[in-house]
Design an enzyme around this catalytic site. Structure first.
Site: not given
Ligand code: EPU
Length: 432
Positions: A22-23, A93, A117, A123, A307, A399
């Site tokens: 998915k990601n 997201r 989510c 976030r 995850d 999703r």
């Molecule tokens: N963070 C910041 N600033 C930023 C971006 C992130 O402080 O600009 C913090 C976040 O608040 C969090 C940490 O960094 O505490 C990690 O966030 P990350 O950016 O890595 O997460 P994401 O890219 O928003 C993706 C996946 C999530 C998964 C996370 C961590 C996608 C679409 N989503 O989210 O997947 O939990 O990486 O591996 O790729 C899921 O699939 O259920 C899911 C939520």
């Protein structure tokens, strides 16, 4: 009310095939905006997040052809706008990846703030903004729209990520692919889907090295050309089935996986007394006896994935002794705990840590998913429980998991879905 109904207690036996990640799909579909020509993307999971992302591209003018259930051909030559502010973007997201891709294509982007989510906290996207700014863009946010402007083309930069962020690493990789000069992303995330995006872009003519390490070097190129690419298997879907077998019992061959991506999950399951055998592109999971408690802390890859935390905590509720689970990535990812409590689960959460006292078996209850992985965890709880479990909020689950009901039924689970005829989920399913 649309829900899953599970009559728990059946062990799982047989084989399950894992779909594409998915990601990775969430990053690769928007990347098609930067490609001159047609991209054929294979092994796309058939899930609502993918449907939504394809719909967004179509709304922008892309030609999206469904070649078969898991393959699409995307030609973005008809896209004339750098604006993507549709309501449906607030559902996922990953809509923020349109910023990086549109910046590469047009040098400008106006994109609705992402949804997806909600783990109960803010976030942030400050690391994305920091990177775009370092590359010479001006970023403003007003009324839920992020606007990013450059004079013509982004320029190269060295960007040190203050936190390891999957999303920011991907977004900056996208933006740097067609930028001028060499961009360095330092303290980059290393998840398998980051490597997959780099492989996709390189196969279309990009020059990206180091993906999978914490320094990624991107030499900007003038154009990307079309081609064909197959997405890697979903680490988290595979992990979810591994944990389901560990919890419910039985023996299942989990096929079409990359065992290396699952090492931390395999390791934890072995600590819990579960047999995990790795083959070339499959994994055999077999429950050998009572589950043993353990401790885990989620971390960016190659650490234990956040995850998988809800699914793993769920089976730890049925493991002998006390387990401690620490969430190292998100501020609040324990929103499923109250639902497990209705089934008898004994989890005490303080801040980012949960202390779990194992009990022999959960009991069926009426419960509600609050996000995708929480939903998967509740399905596992239902499979393991004595009696009937009814789970609401299943649009979250759909999703991210293709055909979960059919796959579990084939393994011997008693699980069915009750759809309302006008369910929004059916509308999304029929949309593309
Ligand atoms: N963070 C910041 N600033 C930023 C971006 C992130 O402080 O600009 C913090 C976040 O608040 C969090 C940490 O960094 O505490 C990690 O966030 P990350 O950016 O890595 O997460 P994401 O890219 O928003 C993706 C996946 C999530 C998964 C996370 C961590 C996608 C679409 N989503 O989210 O997947 O939990 O990486 O591996 O790729 C899921 O699939 O259920 C899911 C939520």
């Amino acid at each position: 009310m649309t829900k899953y109904v599970i009559n728990g207690g059946n062990p799982l036996y047989g084989e399950v095939i894992i779909n594409g990640a998915k990601n990775a799909a969430a990053a690769i579909i928007p990347a098609a905006l930067m490609v001159d020509g047609t991209c054929r993307i294979e092994n796309l999971p058939q899930i609502s997040d993918v449907t939504t992302m394809l719909k967004i591209l179509k709304e922008m003018g892309a030609d999206v052809r469904i070649a078969n259930k898991n393959t699409v051909e995307i030609d973005c030559s008809g896209v004339r706008t750098s604006r993507a502010t549709f309501d449906m973007m607030r559902k996922i997201r990953a809509s923020y990846y349109l910023i990086g891709a549109l910046l590469g294509r047009f040098g400008n982007a106006d994109v609705a703030m992402p949804g997806g989510c909600n783990f109960g906290g803010v976030r942030p996207i400050d690391q994305h903004i920091k990177g775009f700014t370092a590359m010479g863009a001006k970023v403003t946010t007003r009324s839920g729209i992020v606007s990013v402007r450059t004079d013509s083309r982004l320029r190269s930069a060295t960007i040190f990520m203050d936190v390891v962020s999957v999303g920011a690493t991907i977004n900056l990789m996208l933006a740097a692919t067609l930028a001028e000069g060499m961009t360095y992303i330092e303290n980059a995330a290393r998840e398998p889907h980051i490597v997959d995006l780099a492989n996709f872009l390189n196969s279309m003519g990009a020059d990206i090295r180091g993906a999978g390490t914490n320094v990624i070097k991107i030499r900007g190129v003038n154009r990307l050309t079309g081609g064909s690419y197959s997405i890697i298997p979903d680490q988290i879907e595979a992990g979810t089935y591994m944990v389901a077998v560990a919890g419910a019992g039985g023996r299942v061959v989990i096929k079409d996986v990359i065992p290396k991506h699952l090492e931390c999950i395999s390791g934890k399951l072995r600590e819990m007394g579960v047999s995990v055998v790795e083959l070339d592109d499959s994994i055999i999971v077999q429950r050998m006896g009572p589950l043993l408690g353990t401790h885990l802390k989620t971390m960016p890859y190659p650490g234990f994935p956040t995850d998988m935390q809800p699914q793993m905590s769920t089976i730890l509720c049925m493991a002998e002794g006390m387990s401690i689970v620490t969430e190292g990535v998100w501020d609040n990812r324990f929103r499923y705990v109250d639902e497990l409590a209705k089934m008898g689960g004994q989890m005490r959460v303080t801040g980012r840590t949960a202390i779990i006292e194992g009990i022999p078996q959960l009991t069926g209850a009426q419960i509600k998913a609050s996000d995708l992985r929480a939903g998967a965890a509740l399905v596992i709880a239902g499979l393991c429980a004595r009696g009937i479990t009814e789970i609401e909020g299943i649009s979250y689950i759909e999703r991210g998991y293709e055909n979960m009901i059919d796959k579990l039924t084939a393994l011997g689970a008693e699980i069915s879905v009750v759809y309302e005829p006008d369910s929004p989920l059916m509308t999304v399913r029929n949309a593309v």
